[in-house]
Write a protein that holds these residues in place. Structure first.
Motif, PDB file in Angstrom:
ATOM      1  N   ASP A 435      -9.597  40.445 -11.072  1.00 25.01           N
ATOM      2  CA  ASP A 435      -9.333  39.792  -9.792  1.00 25.01           C
ATOM      3  C   ASP A 435      -9.241  38.293 -10.091  1.00 25.01           C
ATOM      4  N   GLN A 436      -8.057  37.727  -9.971  1.00 22.28           N
ATOM      5  CA  GLN A 436      -7.859  36.350 -10.457  1.00 22.28           C
ATOM      6  C   GLN A 436      -8.748  35.333  -9.748  1.00 22.28           C
ATOM      7  N   HIS A 437      -8.938  35.519  -8.419  1.00 22.81           N
ATOM      8  CA  HIS A 437      -9.785  34.553  -7.703  1.00 22.81           C
ATOM      9  C   HIS A 437     -11.238  34.691  -8.143  1.00 22.81           C
ATOM     10  N   ALA A 438     -11.721  35.924  -8.182  1.00 23.65           N
ATOM     11  CA  ALA A 438     -13.130  36.138  -8.523  1.00 23.65           C
ATOM     12  C   ALA A 438     -13.437  35.609  -9.923  1.00 23.65           C
ATOM     13  N   LEU A 439     -12.535  35.869 -10.852  1.00 22.39           N
ATOM     14  CA  LEU A 439     -12.798  35.411 -12.220  1.00 22.39           C
ATOM     15  C   LEU A 439     -12.745  33.882 -12.307  1.00 22.39           C
ATOM     16  N   HIS A 440     -11.729  33.298 -11.685  1.00 25.12           N
ATOM     17  CA  HIS A 440     -11.618  31.842 -11.763  1.00 25.12           C
ATOM     18  C   HIS A 440     -12.825  31.173 -11.116  1.00 25.12           C
ATOM     19  N   GLU A 441     -13.289  31.761 -10.007  1.00 27.04           N
ATOM     20  CA  GLU A 441     -14.466  31.222  -9.335  1.00 27.04           C
ATOM     21  C   GLU A 441     -15.661  31.246 -10.282  1.00 27.04           C
ATOM     22  N   ARG A 442     -15.841  32.380 -10.962  1.00 20.65           N
ATOM     23  CA  ARG A 442     -16.961  32.506 -11.899  1.00 20.65           C
ATOM     24  C   ARG A 442     -16.849  31.486 -13.037  1.00 20.65           C
ATOM     25  N   VAL A 443     -15.646  31.376 -13.570  1.00 21.30           N
ATOM     26  CA  VAL A 443     -15.423  30.476 -14.708  1.00 21.30           C
ATOM     27  C   VAL A 443     -15.730  29.030 -14.293  1.00 21.30           C
ATOM     28  N   LEU A 444     -15.220  28.657 -13.110  1.00 24.03           N
ATOM     29  CA  LEU A 444     -15.457  27.292 -12.628  1.00 24.03           C
ATOM     30  C   LEU A 444     -16.941  27.050 -12.400  1.00 24.03           C
ATOM     31  N   TYR A 445     -17.582  28.041 -11.782  1.00 20.29           N
ATOM     32  CA  TYR A 445     -18.999  27.896 -11.474  1.00 20.29           C
ATOM     33  C   TYR A 445     -19.816  27.709 -12.751  1.00 20.29           C
ATOM     34  N   GLU A 446     -19.541  28.560 -13.738  1.00 22.42           N
ATOM     35  CA  GLU A 446     -20.298  28.465 -14.995  1.00 22.42           C
ATOM     36  C   GLU A 446     -20.054  27.114 -15.660  1.00 22.42           C
ATOM     37  N   VAL A 538     -28.444  22.278  -5.451  1.00 24.68           N
ATOM     38  CA  VAL A 538     -27.320  21.909  -6.316  1.00 24.68           C
ATOM     39  C   VAL A 538     -26.515  23.158  -6.653  1.00 24.68           C
ATOM     40  N   ASP A 539     -27.222  24.253  -6.931  1.00 27.32           N
ATOM     41  CA  ASP A 539     -26.553  25.498  -7.276  1.00 27.32           C
ATOM     42  C   ASP A 539     -25.651  25.956  -6.130  1.00 27.32           C
ATOM     43  N   GLU A 540     -26.149  25.826  -4.905  1.00 27.44           N
ATOM     44  CA  GLU A 540     -25.355  26.232  -3.744  1.00 27.44           C
ATOM     45  C   GLU A 540     -24.102  25.362  -3.629  1.00 27.44           C
ATOM     46  N   VAL A 541     -24.280  24.072  -3.906  1.00 28.79           N
ATOM     47  CA  VAL A 541     -23.124  23.173  -3.850  1.00 28.79           C
ATOM     48  C   VAL A 541     -22.099  23.594  -4.908  1.00 28.79           C
ATOM     49  N   LEU A 542     -22.591  23.926  -6.104  1.00 27.40           N
ATOM     50  CA  LEU A 542     -21.670  24.320  -7.178  1.00 27.40           C
ATOM     51  C   LEU A 542     -20.940  25.615  -6.814  1.00 27.40           C
ATOM     52  N   HIS A 543     -21.663  26.560  -6.224  1.00 30.76           N
ATOM     53  CA  HIS A 543     -21.023  27.803  -5.771  1.00 30.76           C
ATOM     54  C   HIS A 543     -19.893  27.491  -4.811  1.00 30.76           C
ATOM     55  N   SER A 544     -20.195  26.623  -3.833  1.00 32.89           N
ATOM     56  CA  SER A 544     -19.190  26.309  -2.811  1.00 32.89           C
ATOM     57  C   SER A 544     -17.972  25.657  -3.448  1.00 32.89           C
ATOM     58  N   LEU A 545     -18.231  24.727  -4.369  1.00 33.53           N
ATOM     59  CA  LEU A 545     -17.113  24.028  -5.007  1.00 33.53           C
ATOM     60  C   LEU A 545     -16.245  25.016  -5.766  1.00 33.53           C
ATOM     61  N   ALA A 546     -16.913  25.899  -6.522  1.00 40.84           N
ATOM     62  CA  ALA A 546     -16.163  26.858  -7.331  1.00 40.84           C
ATOM     63  C   ALA A 546     -15.337  27.760  -6.432  1.00 40.84           C
ATOM     64  N   HIS A 577     -18.976  39.285 -12.877  1.00 43.49           N
ATOM     65  CA  HIS A 577     -19.051  39.213 -11.427  1.00 43.49           C
ATOM     66  C   HIS A 577     -18.798  37.781 -10.991  1.00 43.49           C
ATOM     67  N   CYS A 578     -18.222  37.634  -9.803  1.00 41.74           N
ATOM     68  CA  CYS A 578     -18.056  36.290  -9.267  1.00 41.74           C
ATOM     69  C   CYS A 578     -19.436  35.843  -8.784  1.00 41.74           C
ATOM     70  N   PRO A 579     -19.632  34.543  -8.454  1.00 47.28           N
ATOM     71  CA  PRO A 579     -20.968  34.094  -8.066  1.00 47.28           C
ATOM     72  C   PRO A 579     -21.526  34.832  -6.850  1.00 47.28           C
ATOM     73  N   HIS A 580     -20.656  35.515  -6.075  1.00 54.13           N
ATOM     74  CA  HIS A 580     -21.152  36.257  -4.908  1.00 54.13           C
ATOM     75  C   HIS A 580     -21.557  37.672  -5.263  1.00 54.13           C
ATOM     76  N   GLY A 581     -21.378  38.045  -6.522  1.00 53.37           N
ATOM     77  CA  GLY A 581     -21.792  39.375  -6.925  1.00 53.37           C
ATOM     78  C   GLY A 581     -20.678  40.400  -6.904  1.00 53.37           C
ATOM     79  N   ARG A 582     -19.465  40.004  -6.491  1.00 54.01           N
ATOM     80  CA  ARG A 582     -18.375  40.978  -6.538  1.00 54.01           C
ATOM     81  C   ARG A 582     -17.897  41.078  -7.970  1.00 54.01           C
ATOM     82  N   PRO A 583     -17.432  42.251  -8.388  1.00 54.28           N
ATOM     83  CA  PRO A 583     -16.966  42.347  -9.774  1.00 54.28           C
ATOM     84  C   PRO A 583     -15.702  41.494  -9.955  1.00 54.28           C
ATOM     85  N   THR A 584     -15.552  40.928 -11.148  1.00 58.44           N
ATOM     86  CA  THR A 584     -14.334  40.161 -11.405  1.00 58.44           C
ATOM     87  C   THR A 584     -13.302  41.030 -12.101  1.00 58.44           C
TER      88      THR A 584
END
Ligand SMILES: Nc1ncnc2c1ncn2[C@@H]1O[C@H](COP(=O)(O)OP(=O)(O)OP(=O)(O)O)[C@@H](O)[C@H]1O
Ligand SMILES: [Mg+2]
Length: 600
Positions: A435-446, A538-546, A577-584
């Motif tokens: 899932d391109q969005h979920a993976l990119h979100e995870r990558v950005l967050y990390e 800070v973690d919540e802010v990073l999640h939102s940004l990602a 998984h994306c930061p929300h727990g959905r599989p990427t």
């Protein structure tokens, strides 16, 4: 000898108080309702220490006669009902004659009032149920009620109060709900001497919504109205793309009363199904009008819920009203031309703003800076080339790759994009669907998390700081959490009123406008329980940004972009998984394929 005995009145009253007064927010709600029932043009509310120290409500309504002051703070005493039948058609917010007595039982209450006909006013003080004398006093027309030191005499209840900031957030929500229900009354709210809301009397609901949440948000809302016989609904609802993270912007009212109702909110969710990203919430402000005998407001001790005689009619009305609106509205996001690139000339001596470097090992195109924010020491010609490039119409879409080509993706990992949202990769083990969005979100967050932890987050100062108009409540959130926002690369400065300017954002957030990022962050921080430590914030802010900066489902990607994303999932540790727990990604092993095709 029998063991059952009647409870002393003081105990009865204190038990009753438990039902009405849970926390300062309940006091705010009850006092506001009393003020509104008195027909005022203006109400001023001030709180101290989240309302634990003081709740003061001043109205310019009808006032209370001196001889009625004692009754006003006594149990089962009201001017709003006379006989049982009156309960069938309640036209006021109050009707039990309980609120002031209950509050007086668990705090020190000072009540001052003057009516238009009385020559002077009078006051009474009740402290923990102990009633003082009625004293004549010269006071302004209307009523002032002060509630000091809630639960000071009731340690068991006081222990359940949360810290002042949490109580404040509940209390200001109570104010917001009531203010939304009564736009025609001018209302203010102050906390510890600071003015938080200043709402003018409005004949349009949109004006009141704007006063509370910012005019920019209010102006975008769609107007809805429908009726089914004697039941009608009016309201303002958000466009699907103006979705938010929590349910904070969902408000229901019936006859001037805020209420909660799962069934109606379910109808709202149904109406938005398919047009809203999963996990996101719509903005809805809905007002219902129906004959008093079709709704019972006397079913909840704090009047937070109501019971409808025909709930299914309301469900259908809401669903069809919103669906029809969406069918006839053009919900597509209009294409907005990209902002003008500010004149830039080397001769003028404006050096590119420095961006601190960060080596995350990520593909070069992640975090490509906005064209308006020339941050890298590009030659002027290169920047000029960029102006002619029409690509960045797609806001969240990464810009063209200007840096060296990424390393070759292993042959075993060829990837293609399907339906503009999934990447299908041939791996050594089989086939992976990403899932391109979920993976990119995870990558950005990390990547964001790692660089914040290492103290080398790459921050992009904005050449043109972006002003963002916030609601006063959101301004509070931003001000309170400015430090966490700054650690995550979002630097915010006050700009006057409830507008702030964003002066920097993390480079990893790419093209996403600073306003979009900030609004997402505020929604999430506001939804976060109080008491979250700075790390969590800070973690919540990073999640939102990602989440906001990640490419979306529906964005077509170029082959280099696909390859880079696919390769970057190996750079971050936990990309499943994306930061929300959905599989990427989902994997179909070669073995499984062989088995399905009966090759083994
Ligand atoms: N701000 C006010 N202006 C004028 N009258 C008021 C005000 N506050 C209270 N009163 C008078 O005091 C009475 C008692 O108020 P209280 O809130 O205890 O009961 P209520 O509003 O009648 O019912 P409920 O318990 O449901 O709120 C009211 O019925 C009203 O006559
Ligand atoms: Mg009342």
């Amino acid at each position: 000898m029998g063991r059952i005995h009647r409870l002393p009145l003081s105990v009865v009253n204190r038990i009753a108080a438990g039902e009405v007064v849970e926390r300062p927010a309940s006091v705010v709600k009850e006092l506001l309702e009393n003020a509104l029932d008195s027909g005022p043009t203006r109400i001023d509310v001030s709180l101290e220490q989240g309302g634990i120290g003081l709740v003061r409500v001043v109205d310019d309504g009808s006032g209370i006669e001196p001889e009625d002051l004692t009754l006003a703070v006594s149990t089962h005493a009201t001017s709003k009902l006379r006989v049982a039948e009156d309960l069938e058609h309640i036209g006021t917010l109050g009707f039990r004659g309980e609120a002031l007595a209950s509050i007086s039982e668990v705090a020190r209450v000072v009540l001052r009032s003057r009516t238009a006909t009385a020559g002077h006013g009078a006051s009474i003080e009740v402290n923990g149920g102990q009633m003082g004398e009625v004293t004549p006093e010269g006071c302004a027309l209307g009523t002032t009620v002060e509630v000091h030191q809630l639960f000071a005499h009731v340690p068991a209840r006081r222990a359940f109060l949360r810290a002042a900031p949490t109580e404040w957030s509940h209390a200001s929500e109570a104010f917001v709900r009531t203010a939304l229900a009564h736009p025609s009354v001018a209302m203010t709210l102050s906390h510890n001497g600071r003015r938080v809301h200043d709402l003018v009397a409005a004949d349009r609901w949109r004006t009141r919504v704007g006063g509370l949440y910012g005019q920019a948000l209010a102006d975008r809302l769609l107007e809805v109205a429908a009726h089914d016989g004697e039941i009608s609904v009016h309201g303002l609802v958000g466009r699907p793309e103006d979705d938010v993270a929590g349910t904070r912007l969902q408000h229901l009212f019936v006859s001037g009363r805020p209420f909660r109702d799962r069934s109606i909110l379910h109808a709202v969710q149904e109406a938005y199904r398919g047009v809203l990203l999963s996990g996101r919430q719509p903005i809805v402000f809905l007002r219902f009008e129906l004959p008093p005998d079709m709704v019972d407001v006397n079913v909840h001790p704090a009047k937070m819920e109501v019971r409808f005689r025909e709930p299914s009619r309301l469900y259908r009305l809401v669903l069809s009203c919103l669906r029809t609106k969406f069918l006839i509205s053009d919900l597509r996001t209009p294409l907005v031309p990209p902002p003008e690139l500010p004149p830039y000339s080397a001769a003028a001596g404006a050096p590119p703003l420095p961006a601190q470097r960060l080596e995350t090992g990520l593909a070069p195109w992640f975090g490509q800076p906005e064209r308006t924010e020339v941050s890298r020491p590009w030659p002027v010609a290169a920047a000029a080339d960029q102006i002619a490039d029409p690509a960045p119409f797609l806001a969240a879409r990464p810009g063209p790759d200007l840096r060296p080509a990424p390393a070759q993706v292993p042959q075993t990992e060829r990837a293609v994009q399907m339906h503009d949202r999934y990447l299908i990769v041939e791996t050594a083990e089989g086939i992976e669907v990403i899932d391109q969005h979920a993976l990119h979100e995870r990558v950005l967050y990390e990547a964001l998390k790692a660089s914040v932890a290492a103290g080398n987050l790459e921050v992009q100062p904005l050449l043109i700081p972006e002003p963002v108009e916030l609601s006063p409540a959101d301004l509070e959130v931003v001000t309170e959490h400015a430090a966490a926002l700054e650690r995550a690369g979002l630097r915010i400065e006050p700009f006057g009123g409830s507008t702030v300017i964003v002066t920097s954002k993390p480079v990893l957030a790419g093209n996403t406008p600073a306003e979009t990022l900030l609004r997402e962050v505020v929604d999430r921080l506001a939804a976060l329980s109080a008491g979250a430590d700075s790390g969590m914030l800070v973690d919540e802010v990073l999640h939102s940004l990602a989440c906001r900066a990640a490419i979306k489902a529906g964005n077509p990607l170029s082959q280099p972009e696909i390859d880079a994303l696919v390769r970057d999932r190996h750079v971050v540790g936990t990309s499943h998984h994306c930061p929300h727990g959905r599989p990427t990604s989902l994997t179909l092993s070669r073995q499984e394929l062989d088995r399905q095709f009966r090759r083994t």
